[in-house]
Write a protein that holds these residues in place. Structure first.
Motif, PDB file in Angstrom:
ATOM      1  N   GLY A   1     -36.781  25.008  -6.974  1.00 23.08           N
ATOM      2  CA  GLY A   1     -37.819  25.949  -7.408  1.00 23.08           C
ATOM      3  C   GLY A   1     -38.740  26.357  -6.279  1.00 23.08           C
ATOM      4  N   GLU A   2     -39.141  25.385  -5.459  1.00 22.04           N
ATOM      5  CA  GLU A   2     -40.007  25.698  -4.313  1.00 22.04           C
ATOM      6  C   GLU A   2     -39.268  26.535  -3.283  1.00 22.04           C
ATOM      7  OE1 GLU A   2     -40.915  21.661  -3.274  1.00 22.04           O
ATOM      8  OE2 GLU A   2     -42.860  21.718  -4.284  1.00 22.04           O
TER       9      GLU A   2
ATOM     10  N   SER B   1     -30.933  20.078  -3.981  1.00 25.55           N
ATOM     11  CA  SER B   1     -31.932  20.547  -3.022  1.00 25.55           C
ATOM     12  C   SER B   1     -32.044  19.588  -1.836  1.00 25.55           C
ATOM     13  CB  SER B   1     -33.290  20.736  -3.696  1.00 25.55           C
ATOM     14  OG  SER B   1     -33.715  19.546  -4.319  1.00 25.55           O
TER      15      SER B   1
ATOM     16  N   TYR C   1     -32.148  20.820   1.889  1.00 25.49           N
ATOM     17  CA  TYR C   1     -33.284  20.366   2.695  1.00 25.49           C
ATOM     18  C   TYR C   1     -32.801  19.644   3.957  1.00 25.49           C
ATOM     19  CZ  TYR C   1     -37.442  17.625   3.930  1.00 25.49           C
ATOM     20  OH  TYR C   1     -38.482  17.044   4.610  1.00 25.49           O
TER      21      TYR C   1
ATOM     22  N   TYR D   1     -36.892  28.628  -3.899  1.00 29.01           N
ATOM     23  CA  TYR D   1     -36.726  29.977  -4.446  1.00 29.01           C
ATOM     24  C   TYR D   1     -37.978  30.827  -4.228  1.00 29.01           C
ATOM     25  CZ  TYR D   1     -35.263  33.750  -7.483  1.00 29.01           C
ATOM     26  OH  TYR D   1     -34.909  34.986  -7.971  1.00 29.01           O
ATOM     27  N   SER D   2     -39.125  30.179  -4.118  1.00 27.36           N
ATOM     28  CA  SER D   2     -40.373  30.934  -3.909  1.00 27.36           C
ATOM     29  C   SER D   2     -40.530  31.391  -2.460  1.00 27.36           C
ATOM     30  CB  SER D   2     -41.580  30.091  -4.326  1.00 27.36           C
ATOM     31  OG  SER D   2     -41.802  29.046  -3.401  1.00 27.36           O
ATOM     32  N   LYS D   3     -39.641  30.966  -1.568  1.00 26.60           N
ATOM     33  CA  LYS D   3     -39.702  31.337  -0.146  1.00 26.60           C
ATOM     34  C   LYS D   3     -38.566  32.300   0.193  1.00 26.60           C
ATOM     35  CE  LYS D   3     -42.965  28.331   0.559  1.00 26.60           C
ATOM     36  NZ  LYS D   3     -44.334  28.788   0.639  1.00 26.60           N
TER      37      LYS D   3
ATOM     38  N   PRO E   1     -38.985  23.782   1.827  1.00 30.54           N
ATOM     39  CA  PRO E   1     -39.567  22.968   0.751  1.00 30.54           C
ATOM     40  C   PRO E   1     -38.505  22.028   0.171  1.00 30.54           C
ATOM     41  CG  PRO E   1     -40.100  25.291   0.451  1.00 30.54           C
ATOM     42  CD  PRO E   1     -39.077  25.206   1.553  1.00 30.54           C
ATOM     43  N   ARG E   2     -38.901  21.067  -0.620  1.00 27.84           N
ATOM     44  CA  ARG E   2     -37.989  20.034  -1.083  1.00 27.84           C
ATOM     45  C   ARG E   2     -37.188  20.375  -2.340  1.00 27.84           C
ATOM     46  NH1 ARG E   2     -34.640  17.634  -2.824  1.00 27.84           N
ATOM     47  NH2 ARG E   2     -34.400  15.418  -3.161  1.00 27.84           N
ATOM     48  N   THR E   3     -37.730  21.156  -3.260  1.00 30.49           N
ATOM     49  CA  THR E   3     -37.026  21.401  -4.523  1.00 30.49           C
ATOM     50  C   THR E   3     -36.447  22.817  -4.596  1.00 30.49           C
ATOM     51  OG1 THR E   3     -38.945  22.249  -5.727  1.00 30.49           O
ATOM     52  CG2 THR E   3     -38.639  19.840  -5.703  1.00 30.49           C
TER      53      THR E   3
END
Length: 148
Positions: free
Chosen positions: A79-80, A60, A64, A82-84, A75-77
């Motif tokens: 998982g984060e 990531s 990033y 993937y939520s965008k 976002p940095r990770t």
């Protein structure tokens, strides 16, 4: 006559601009394509857990860094990230889309940037490299894709 033609052209331009509006998809694609090109420049850079610089990247961190260099902050990770964005099917991937993988049974835990021709750039324990989406391992753990 010239004033009439000019008036019609100006009116037509104003009228059509209301329908066309701003092309946000083009802007997003532009950032994504730039980020994909930037990430490819770092093939061979070593893996570093938590790394977000050319001295070492985690998965990531590479994404990033590449998007930030292209002018867009994500976002940095994984998982984060993937939520965008907007979900996109594997068959509709475009250069610069993010591809996510479930490598630890906890959802999107690995991310790369699609670069076309069924390939993506990412950082693994072997450093930044390009792999095929058809690779048996990556095919098996594929989780989804997003267009930022």
């Amino acid at each position: 006559m010239k004033k009439c033609i000019l008036s019609v052209l100006v009116s037509l331009t104003v009228f059509l601009s209301g329908f066309l509006g701003t092309n946000h998809t083009y802007a997003a694609t532009s950032y994504s394509m730039k980020a994909a090109a930037i990430a490819q420049k770092y093939v061979g850079v070593p893996y570093k857990w938590g790394g977000i610089s050319p001295s070492g990247f985690d998965c990531s961190g590479l994404v990033y860094f590449s998007f930030r260099q292209a002018g867009k902050t994500l976002p940095r990770t994984a998982g984060e990230m993937y939520s965008k964005g907007t979900a996109v099917s594997k068959k509709n991937l475009r250069n610069g889309d993010l591809v996510f993988f479930n490598t630890n049974k906890k959802g999107a835990s690995h991310v790369g940037i699609y670069i076309g021709s069924n390939k993506f750039v990412h950082s693994t324990s072997k450093g930044v490299k390009i792999d095929s989406m058809s690779n048996p391992y990556w095919s098996r753990v594929y989780h989804g894709s997003k267009r930022m």
